[in-house]
Design a protein around this motif. Sequence first.
Motif, PDB file in Angstrom:
ATOM      1  N   ARG A 139       0.836  -1.215   0.000  1.00 38.23           N
ATOM      2  CA  ARG A 139       0.000   0.000   0.000  1.00 38.23           C
ATOM      3  C   ARG A 139       0.871   1.266   0.000  1.00 38.23           C
ATOM      4  N   ARG A 140       1.945   1.200   0.840  1.00 37.35           N
ATOM      5  CA  ARG A 140       2.850   2.361   0.891  1.00 37.35           C
ATOM      6  C   ARG A 140       3.492   2.601  -0.477  1.00 37.35           C
ATOM      7  N   LYS A 141       3.909   1.471  -1.109  1.00 38.03           N
ATOM      8  CA  LYS A 141       4.505   1.612  -2.440  1.00 38.03           C
ATOM      9  C   LYS A 141       3.525   2.250  -3.415  1.00 38.03           C
ATOM     10  N   ALA A 142       2.277   1.767  -3.311  1.00 37.82           N
ATOM     11  CA  ALA A 142       1.262   2.322  -4.225  1.00 37.82           C
ATOM     12  C   ALA A 142       1.071   3.815  -3.987  1.00 37.82           C
ATOM     13  N   LEU A 143       1.077   4.201  -2.696  1.00 38.32           N
ATOM     14  CA  LEU A 143       0.921   5.632  -2.377  1.00 38.32           C
ATOM     15  C   LEU A 143       2.078   6.462  -2.917  1.00 38.32           C
ATOM     16  N   VAL A 144       3.305   5.898  -2.717  1.00 41.37           N
ATOM     17  CA  VAL A 144       4.487   6.607  -3.226  1.00 41.37           C
ATOM     18  C   VAL A 144       4.402   6.758  -4.740  1.00 41.37           C
ATOM     19  N   LYS A 145       4.005   5.637  -5.421  1.00 44.03           N
ATOM     20  CA  LYS A 145       3.871   5.698  -6.882  1.00 44.03           C
ATOM     21  C   LYS A 145       2.843   6.753  -7.281  1.00 44.03           C
ATOM     22  N   LEU A 146       1.731   6.755  -6.512  1.00 43.45           N
ATOM     23  CA  LEU A 146       0.675   7.728  -6.811  1.00 43.45           C
ATOM     24  C   LEU A 146       1.187   9.157  -6.642  1.00 43.45           C
ATOM     25  N   ALA A 147       1.951   9.357  -5.551  1.00 44.01           N
ATOM     26  CA  ALA A 147       2.498  10.696  -5.296  1.00 44.01           C
ATOM     27  C   ALA A 147       3.440  11.113  -6.415  1.00 44.01           C
ATOM     28  N   ILE A 148       4.317  10.160  -6.842  1.00 44.16           N
ATOM     29  CA  ILE A 148       5.256  10.477  -7.923  1.00 44.16           C
ATOM     30  C   ILE A 148       4.504  10.806  -9.207  1.00 44.16           C
ATOM     31  N   PHE A 149       3.448  10.020  -9.452  1.00 45.25           N
ATOM     32  CA  PHE A 149       2.662  10.258 -10.665  1.00 45.25           C
ATOM     33  C   PHE A 149       2.032  11.668 -10.624  1.00 45.25           C
ATOM     34  N   GLY A 150       1.472  11.975  -9.433  1.00 46.18           N
ATOM     35  CA  GLY A 150       0.861  13.296  -9.279  1.00 46.18           C
ATOM     36  C   GLY A 150       1.861  14.411  -9.485  1.00 46.18           C
ATOM     37  N   LEU A 151       3.071  14.195  -8.906  1.00 45.27           N
ATOM     38  CA  LEU A 151       4.131  15.197  -9.046  1.00 45.27           C
ATOM     39  C   LEU A 151       4.496  15.403 -10.512  1.00 45.27           C
ATOM     40  N   MET A 152       4.574  14.279 -11.237  1.00 42.16           N
ATOM     41  CA  MET A 152       4.935  14.375 -12.656  1.00 42.16           C
ATOM     42  C   MET A 152       3.858  15.119 -13.443  1.00 42.16           C
ATOM     43  N   VAL A 153       2.605  14.832 -13.088  1.00 39.91           N
ATOM     44  CA  VAL A 153       1.521  15.546 -13.773  1.00 39.91           C
ATOM     45  C   VAL A 153       1.630  17.046 -13.518  1.00 39.91           C
ATOM     46  N   LEU A 154       1.891  17.396 -12.237  1.00 41.46           N
ATOM     47  CA  LEU A 154       2.036  18.812 -11.894  1.00 41.46           C
ATOM     48  C   LEU A 154       3.184  19.451 -12.661  1.00 41.46           C
ATOM     49  N   MET A 155       4.318  18.695 -12.732  1.00 42.61           N
ATOM     50  CA  MET A 155       5.476  19.235 -13.450  1.00 42.61           C
ATOM     51  C   MET A 155       5.161  19.426 -14.929  1.00 42.61           C
ATOM     52  N   ALA A 156       4.444  18.453 -15.499  1.00 41.48           N
ATOM     53  CA  ALA A 156       4.091  18.569 -16.921  1.00 41.48           C
ATOM     54  C   ALA A 156       3.223  19.793 -17.154  1.00 41.48           C
ATOM     55  N   VAL A 157       2.243  19.990 -16.247  1.00 39.85           N
ATOM     56  CA  VAL A 157       1.383  21.165 -16.380  1.00 39.85           C
ATOM     57  C   VAL A 157       2.210  22.442 -16.278  1.00 39.85           C
ATOM     58  N   GLY A 158       3.164  22.435 -15.325  1.00 38.91           N
ATOM     59  CA  GLY A 158       4.038  23.592 -15.149  1.00 38.91           C
ATOM     60  C   GLY A 158       4.848  23.893 -16.397  1.00 38.91           C
ATOM     61  N   VAL A 159       5.411  22.835 -16.984  1.00 39.57           N
ATOM     62  CA  VAL A 159       6.221  23.021 -18.197  1.00 39.57           C
ATOM     63  C   VAL A 159       5.382  23.603 -19.323  1.00 39.57           C
ATOM     64  N   VAL A 160       4.160  23.064 -19.481  1.00 34.66           N
ATOM     65  CA  VAL A 160       3.278  23.564 -20.547  1.00 34.66           C
ATOM     66  C   VAL A 160       2.948  25.034 -20.318  1.00 34.66           C
ATOM     67  N   LEU A 161       2.624  25.371 -19.063  1.00 31.97           N
ATOM     68  CA  LEU A 161       2.295  26.770 -18.760  1.00 31.97           C
ATOM     69  C   LEU A 161       3.474  27.686 -19.021  1.00 31.97           C
ATOM     70  N   PHE A 162       4.675  27.226 -18.588  1.00 22.48           N
ATOM     71  CA  PHE A 162       5.883  28.035 -18.765  1.00 22.48           C
ATOM     72  C   PHE A 162       6.170  28.241 -20.252  1.00 22.48           C
ATOM     73  N   ALA A 163       6.043  27.139 -21.012  1.00 18.51           N
ATOM     74  CA  ALA A 163       6.308  27.243 -22.450  1.00 18.51           C
ATOM     75  C   ALA A 163       5.300  28.175 -23.100  1.00 18.51           C
TER      76      ALA A 163
END
Lengths: 564, 414
Positions: free
Chosen positions: A8-32
């Motif tokens: 479960r912890r692994k799944a949460l960590v994976k979920l957090a990483i996925f969320g972080l990546m989504v946020l970063m992608a959104v940030g990159v798109v906005l910046f560009a």
Amino acid sequence: MRERDGMRRKALVKLAIFGLMVLMAVGVVLFAGRGLALVSRSEETAAVFNVAAELPTELLGSVDWLPDDENLPRQMEPLTRVDITDTWLRSWAQLAILAETGDQSGLEVYFSGSALDGLAAGASDWAERPAEQIGHRLRLVFYSEDGQVVGLRSEESRVLRSHPVSGEPGWYDAVEEYEAIMLLEDGNWRLSHLVRRATDGAWWIEPPDPATDPVPEQLRGINYYPQSAPWQRVWLDVDPRVVAADLDRIADLGLDSVRIFLPFEELNGRWTEPDNLAPVLAFLDMADDRGLGVVVTLFDGRTDHRVFRWDADEDHLNRVVPVLAAHPALLMWDLKNEPDRDVGIFDTEIDLIYAWLGHMGRVVRDLDQSTPLTIGWATPEAAAAAPALVDVVSFHYYGEADELSAAVETIRANQGLGVPLLLSEYGLPTWNTIFPGGHTEQEQAAYYADILQVANEVDVGATMAWTLWDLAEPPPDAGSLPWATGPQTTLGLLHADGSEKLAAAVVGETDHAALEAVARPGIFHRFRKRFWIVAAVMGLGLVTLRQVGGVWKRRHDAQSLEGS
Amino acid sequence: MTSIRRLARWFVIALVGLVVVWKVVAPAPKVVVATPPQIDVDELEIIAEEEVEAGEAFIVEVQGGAPDVPVELVVDGGYHGRRFTASPEDQSAESVTGSVASFEVPAALSPESGTVQLTAIQGRRVASGTLEMIPGEAVDPLNVYLGPRTVVADTEHFSMVVAVPRDVWGNPVVDGTDVTYTVNRPDGAVDKEIVQTDGLLAWLNIFSRTKVGRTRVGIEVGPAGGVEESFLEVADIPLVYDVEVVGTLPLADGSSLVTIRTATLIDQYENPMPDGTTVFVDLDGVTGRRHLWGETIASVAEFTFEAPEVPGAVWLSATASGVTSERRRLLFAPAVTSFPFTTTETPDGLRIDIGQVRTARRAYVADGTTAWVEVDEVVSPVQLRDGLGSITLPDAKPEDVSVTVLGAQGRLDA
């Protein structure tokens, strides 16, 4: 058990990483996107060419030519007049640029002789007190036989001069007269002499004279758009039969007034013609036939209040106000709907919006001395913070009913105890879906009763509900999210099919006891809303699923043990 | 039971998360909270002279303010504004004594004339006032603008001279100032005229007279003068004129040059047309149509063209500035009146010997002159040299041969 926790912890960590990546992608798109916008805007144009060369097209119409002087030695050719107009406007624009940037390099493009010397000598002073042109009325008084020298008289140059007061932004709304000489030098007209002959004006928050008509203190009204043609389409797709039927229903609801909106662009802006106003006049006639007064809201959808647009706004007023002013149904001019929501658009600060409102208010008063003037502030806070520019302080209120009296108190504390108040918008949507924040019709009716009761208690006799219909579409600026658009289309007293909501019986009620008698929803009423029902069903479903899963797993484990 | 509790816990967490998300994505209303901006336009009063001469220092007093509180004064001319602050501690020109603030506005580098706006600000008290900055006397050099630079000397055309007299600060002088125009004509005559300024400038139309030449204009305002300006007065369209042949009219020999020239082109006031006036000549006659272009020098245009190859009349006319001369007829006499030719039978055919061909003045025709030999409607050219030429034609008979040179018919000698 420990293994399951680890997974479960692994799944949460994976979920957090996925969320972080989504946020970063959104940030990159906005910046560009921001970078792309900057590149496409390119500052190079302004650097290479004179900025005054990019005169806003709307400003080009802000020179009105008066009849030429009778003793002109030579008649001016139309193309030369266009040239002269252009130079006059660009000269003033250059002064604004000088104030904004301190850059004198553009001066010699539009000025020569004494004017150039004088401006260059005082260039640093302009930065402290910039001046922006609004409009001009020019008269040609001399045009030399060889077409090289022009004498002009500006009989009215309207200029907004910055005058900070107590360290805060302030303006003097000046009306000035000038005499000027222009010379044709190397193919370009330049201002060589500019002599001010008179100046007058008003400070930006000086109110216009009070209206001669009495302010209506008791109103029970409603904001109106046709159900199927709301917002900007209201006067374009208007059907007189529909309007007549709607006005009948408004009268049947026991109401005495209607608030309508005149969209600036859709009525042709500065070129509004009588044809554009014909449906508005027809509406006023129909309202008058039914004994309804009308509050006419000007400049709807006009959110850009930069100074170069003011002349177009003045022209709009000059074409609208005289046509409607004498109509017996006209109750009040609402200068602008929710101008406080225009803050930040094109970096416009609230102070400049106050200046715009003051300027336009004075224009309306010059055109119509009798009709009271108001401004429909979006919140009580905005109404309380606004300068006293109008006959009636109008505000919108969509908050808790029991907080209305405090809001009114705040307004009175700032604007004066005796100031007439108009609650020009209040209402509650009956948007009731799986999303939180919905309301039932019973809640809406109770809200109306509460608001009207509190308004009575705090002596706000003039109220106007929002709105007659559940509208076919949300306002253009509502966005596309369901919880943003949904409430905007369900604020009506009538369903889209024409049936009345419970609040329809309340809105016209003036009797305190009758309002008191309106049924209030109980404490558990909210749990009858769809959101809570769905939430409960989902919760129960989850619990049931979990239980079934547990039973299935236990059986499965038992079978596995038996097998082994 | 544990799993139910855990599930309930997750359910609550999810619900709280949903509420948090809702709060984040739900649009928050824009709220503007501030106290209303206020100003007081009634308390302060600005006291200043109504008129001040440009470049002079002047005093401004601001009364009615709060005692011993700094006051700001903005003196805003047409071209720029200057800011002054008077405070109680100040011992300089700007000071505050009680509720009176006093300002001495010094002469500045560019004190523009016209209405000066005075704005006083003390805290939230504001006041506006004006004074008139009067321009000084005109100084050198006066700005003069003249145009057009060339006009016809016919008493009807004119040049306009605009003067913008300025004071030492560059301000246009007050309306009603006398501007003296001195006009020096090509014939030496001198005119003077006085015009008053109006709308920052003065202007005068200077009409031409009847003598061509340069007219000079001087401007004076009191002791101040401007740069001398001038314009040209030029001749009007010419009167009707003649065209004449220079020297003797040559014979129609196709090679001599004919020179013609116009009479002196003058206008109604006997002013000669300026050099470079374009003149066209149209020729029409035995040579066909021709169009010649030329310009005048000393009011005369001269043209040269070749004499025709055949005798006959040529009509000509000249056109200058739209005025066309009378049509003139030039009659070109034949260059050759008669000449002999002989025929001889040879094995190659009939040999025809032409000549000698001489002109009416007994000279040989020019080498290269063409003799035209016609046999049975077939024409063959023969180039003459020293007045002689020869050609052999097969199958020709002597009685069928005819020879023509410069329009003259040859005679067959036995």
